[in-house]
Design a protein around this motif. Sequence first.
Motif, PDB file in Angstrom:
ATOM      1  N   LEU A  12      16.123 -73.255 -58.215  1.00  0.00           N
ATOM      2  CA  LEU A  12      15.906 -74.637 -58.648  1.00  0.00           C
ATOM      3  C   LEU A  12      17.170 -75.475 -58.457  1.00  0.00           C
ATOM      4  O   LEU A  12      17.103 -76.629 -58.025  1.00  0.00           O
ATOM      5  CB  LEU A  12      15.460 -74.676 -60.109  1.00  0.00           C
ATOM      6  CG  LEU A  12      14.034 -74.213 -60.374  1.00  0.00           C
ATOM      7  CD1 LEU A  12      13.769 -74.138 -61.877  1.00  0.00           C
ATOM      8  CD2 LEU A  12      13.034 -75.145 -59.703  1.00  0.00           C
ATOM      9  N   ARG A  13      18.330 -74.885 -58.789  1.00  0.00           N
ATOM     10  CA  ARG A  13      19.588 -75.609 -58.603  1.00  0.00           C
ATOM     11  C   ARG A  13      19.843 -75.887 -57.128  1.00  0.00           C
ATOM     12  O   ARG A  13      20.237 -76.991 -56.747  1.00  0.00           O
ATOM     13  CB  ARG A  13      20.751 -74.826 -59.203  1.00  0.00           C
ATOM     14  CG  ARG A  13      22.021 -75.677 -59.264  1.00  0.00           C
ATOM     15  CD  ARG A  13      23.172 -74.893 -59.779  1.00  0.00           C
ATOM     16  NE  ARG A  13      23.711 -74.195 -58.601  1.00  0.00           N
ATOM     17  CZ  ARG A  13      24.565 -73.198 -58.647  1.00  0.00           C
ATOM     18  NH1 ARG A  13      24.972 -72.729 -59.794  1.00  0.00           N
ATOM     19  NH2 ARG A  13      25.020 -72.646 -57.555  1.00  0.00           N
ATOM     20  N   VAL A  14      19.619 -74.898 -56.284  1.00  0.00           N
ATOM     21  CA  VAL A  14      19.822 -75.077 -54.846  1.00  0.00           C
ATOM     22  C   VAL A  14      18.871 -76.144 -54.312  1.00  0.00           C
ATOM     23  O   VAL A  14      19.259 -77.007 -53.519  1.00  0.00           O
ATOM     24  CB  VAL A  14      19.631 -73.736 -54.099  1.00  0.00           C
ATOM     25  CG1 VAL A  14      19.549 -73.955 -52.609  1.00  0.00           C
ATOM     26  CG2 VAL A  14      20.752 -72.780 -54.440  1.00  0.00           C
ATOM     27  N   THR A  15      17.626 -76.119 -54.763  1.00  0.00           N
ATOM     28  CA  THR A  15      16.643 -77.119 -54.333  1.00  0.00           C
ATOM     29  C   THR A  15      17.073 -78.520 -54.754  1.00  0.00           C
ATOM     30  O   THR A  15      16.980 -79.471 -53.968  1.00  0.00           O
ATOM     31  CB  THR A  15      15.254 -76.795 -54.917  1.00  0.00           C
ATOM     32  OG1 THR A  15      14.874 -75.483 -54.509  1.00  0.00           O
ATOM     33  CG2 THR A  15      14.215 -77.782 -54.448  1.00  0.00           C
ATOM     34  N   ASP A  16      17.547 -78.658 -55.981  1.00  0.00           N
ATOM     35  CA  ASP A  16      18.018 -79.965 -56.452  1.00  0.00           C
ATOM     36  C   ASP A  16      19.219 -80.441 -55.646  1.00  0.00           C
ATOM     37  O   ASP A  16      19.314 -81.623 -55.283  1.00  0.00           O
ATOM     38  CB  ASP A  16      18.377 -79.914 -57.936  1.00  0.00           C
ATOM     39  CG  ASP A  16      17.152 -79.796 -58.830  1.00  0.00           C
ATOM     40  OD1 ASP A  16      16.030 -80.084 -58.350  1.00  0.00           O
ATOM     41  OD2 ASP A  16      17.324 -79.405 -60.002  1.00  0.00           O
ATOM     42  N   GLU A  20      19.353 -83.813 -53.282  1.00  0.00           N
ATOM     43  CA  GLU A  20      20.371 -84.862 -53.401  1.00  0.00           C
ATOM     44  C   GLU A  20      21.078 -85.098 -52.070  1.00  0.00           C
ATOM     45  O   GLU A  20      21.351 -86.246 -51.697  1.00  0.00           O
ATOM     46  CB  GLU A  20      21.386 -84.487 -54.478  1.00  0.00           C
ATOM     47  CG  GLU A  20      20.844 -84.547 -55.879  1.00  0.00           C
ATOM     48  CD  GLU A  20      21.848 -84.059 -56.914  1.00  0.00           C
ATOM     49  OE1 GLU A  20      23.066 -84.043 -56.604  1.00  0.00           O
ATOM     50  OE2 GLU A  20      21.426 -83.708 -58.011  1.00  0.00           O
ATOM     51  N   THR A  21      21.354 -84.020 -51.347  1.00  0.00           N
ATOM     52  CA  THR A  21      22.018 -84.137 -50.050  1.00  0.00           C
ATOM     53  C   THR A  21      21.132 -84.885 -49.062  1.00  0.00           C
ATOM     54  O   THR A  21      21.604 -85.783 -48.354  1.00  0.00           O
ATOM     55  CB  THR A  21      22.371 -82.746 -49.493  1.00  0.00           C
ATOM     56  OG1 THR A  21      23.239 -82.092 -50.420  1.00  0.00           O
ATOM     57  CG2 THR A  21      23.041 -82.847 -48.142  1.00  0.00           C
ATOM     58  N   VAL A  22      19.866 -84.549 -49.024  1.00  0.00           N
ATOM     59  CA  VAL A  22      18.939 -85.216 -48.101  1.00  0.00           C
ATOM     60  C   VAL A  22      18.797 -86.688 -48.469  1.00  0.00           C
ATOM     61  O   VAL A  22      18.780 -87.558 -47.585  1.00  0.00           O
ATOM     62  CB  VAL A  22      17.569 -84.504 -48.111  1.00  0.00           C
ATOM     63  CG1 VAL A  22      16.515 -85.323 -47.384  1.00  0.00           C
ATOM     64  CG2 VAL A  22      17.685 -83.128 -47.476  1.00  0.00           C
ATOM     65  N   GLN A  25      21.903 -88.485 -47.293  1.00  0.00           N
ATOM     66  CA  GLN A  25      21.879 -88.634 -45.839  1.00  0.00           C
ATOM     67  C   GLN A  25      20.897 -89.715 -45.415  1.00  0.00           C
ATOM     68  O   GLN A  25      21.178 -90.480 -44.487  1.00  0.00           O
ATOM     69  CB  GLN A  25      21.535 -87.299 -45.175  1.00  0.00           C
ATOM     70  CG  GLN A  25      22.646 -86.290 -45.259  1.00  0.00           C
ATOM     71  CD  GLN A  25      22.257 -84.938 -44.690  1.00  0.00           C
ATOM     72  OE1 GLN A  25      21.085 -84.631 -44.508  1.00  0.00           O
ATOM     73  NE2 GLN A  25      23.256 -84.120 -44.415  1.00  0.00           N
ATOM     74  N   ALA A  26      19.762 -89.810 -46.084  1.00  0.00           N
ATOM     75  CA  ALA A  26      18.781 -90.851 -45.758  1.00  0.00           C
ATOM     76  C   ALA A  26      19.372 -92.240 -46.029  1.00  0.00           C
ATOM     77  O   ALA A  26      19.188 -93.163 -45.229  1.00  0.00           O
ATOM     78  CB  ALA A  26      17.499 -90.644 -46.565  1.00  0.00           C
ATOM     79  N   ARG A  27      20.090 -92.380 -47.132  1.00  0.00           N
ATOM     80  CA  ARG A  27      20.728 -93.672 -47.429  1.00  0.00           C
ATOM     81  C   ARG A  27      21.763 -94.017 -46.369  1.00  0.00           C
ATOM     82  O   ARG A  27      21.860 -95.161 -45.915  1.00  0.00           O
ATOM     83  CB  ARG A  27      21.369 -93.648 -48.817  1.00  0.00           C
ATOM     84  CG  ARG A  27      20.383 -93.699 -49.956  1.00  0.00           C
ATOM     85  CD  ARG A  27      21.077 -93.922 -51.299  1.00  0.00           C
ATOM     86  NE  ARG A  27      22.021 -92.858 -51.631  1.00  0.00           N
ATOM     87  CZ  ARG A  27      21.712 -91.732 -52.268  1.00  0.00           C
ATOM     88  NH1 ARG A  27      20.471 -91.517 -52.645  1.00  0.00           N
ATOM     89  NH2 ARG A  27      22.642 -90.844 -52.546  1.00  0.00           N
ATOM     90  N   GLU A  28      22.550 -93.029 -45.959  1.00  0.00           N
ATOM     91  CA  GLU A  28      23.579 -93.256 -44.936  1.00  0.00           C
ATOM     92  C   GLU A  28      22.934 -93.624 -43.597  1.00  0.00           C
ATOM     93  O   GLU A  28      23.408 -94.533 -42.900  1.00  0.00           O
ATOM     94  CB  GLU A  28      24.442 -92.000 -44.786  1.00  0.00           C
ATOM     95  CG  GLU A  28      25.551 -92.133 -43.778  1.00  0.00           C
ATOM     96  CD  GLU A  28      26.697 -93.012 -44.246  1.00  0.00           C
ATOM     97  OE1 GLU A  28      27.602 -93.262 -43.437  1.00  0.00           O
ATOM     98  OE2 GLU A  28      26.705 -93.459 -45.410  1.00  0.00           O
TER      99      GLU A  28
END
Length: 64
Positions: A12-16, A20-22, A25-28
């Motif tokens: 669950l932590r890795v998925t979260d 957040e990373t994705v 990246q989408a915002r960037e």
Amino acid sequence: MTALEERIAHLLRVTDDLSETVAAQAREIDRLTARVEMLMQREAHREAEGSGGIVLGDERPPHY
């Protein structure tokens, strides 16, 4: 049972973290896409005005 709970918590932590990373990246990508679009419009406007030429340092200006 405890081992499974630990693995689920880890997953669950890795998925979260990945989510957040994705999202970041989408915002960037959105920000960079908007910037490229602005630069393309600016260059199109400059070309339409005819002032898109590059003046090199050793060239004389056209009024000479």
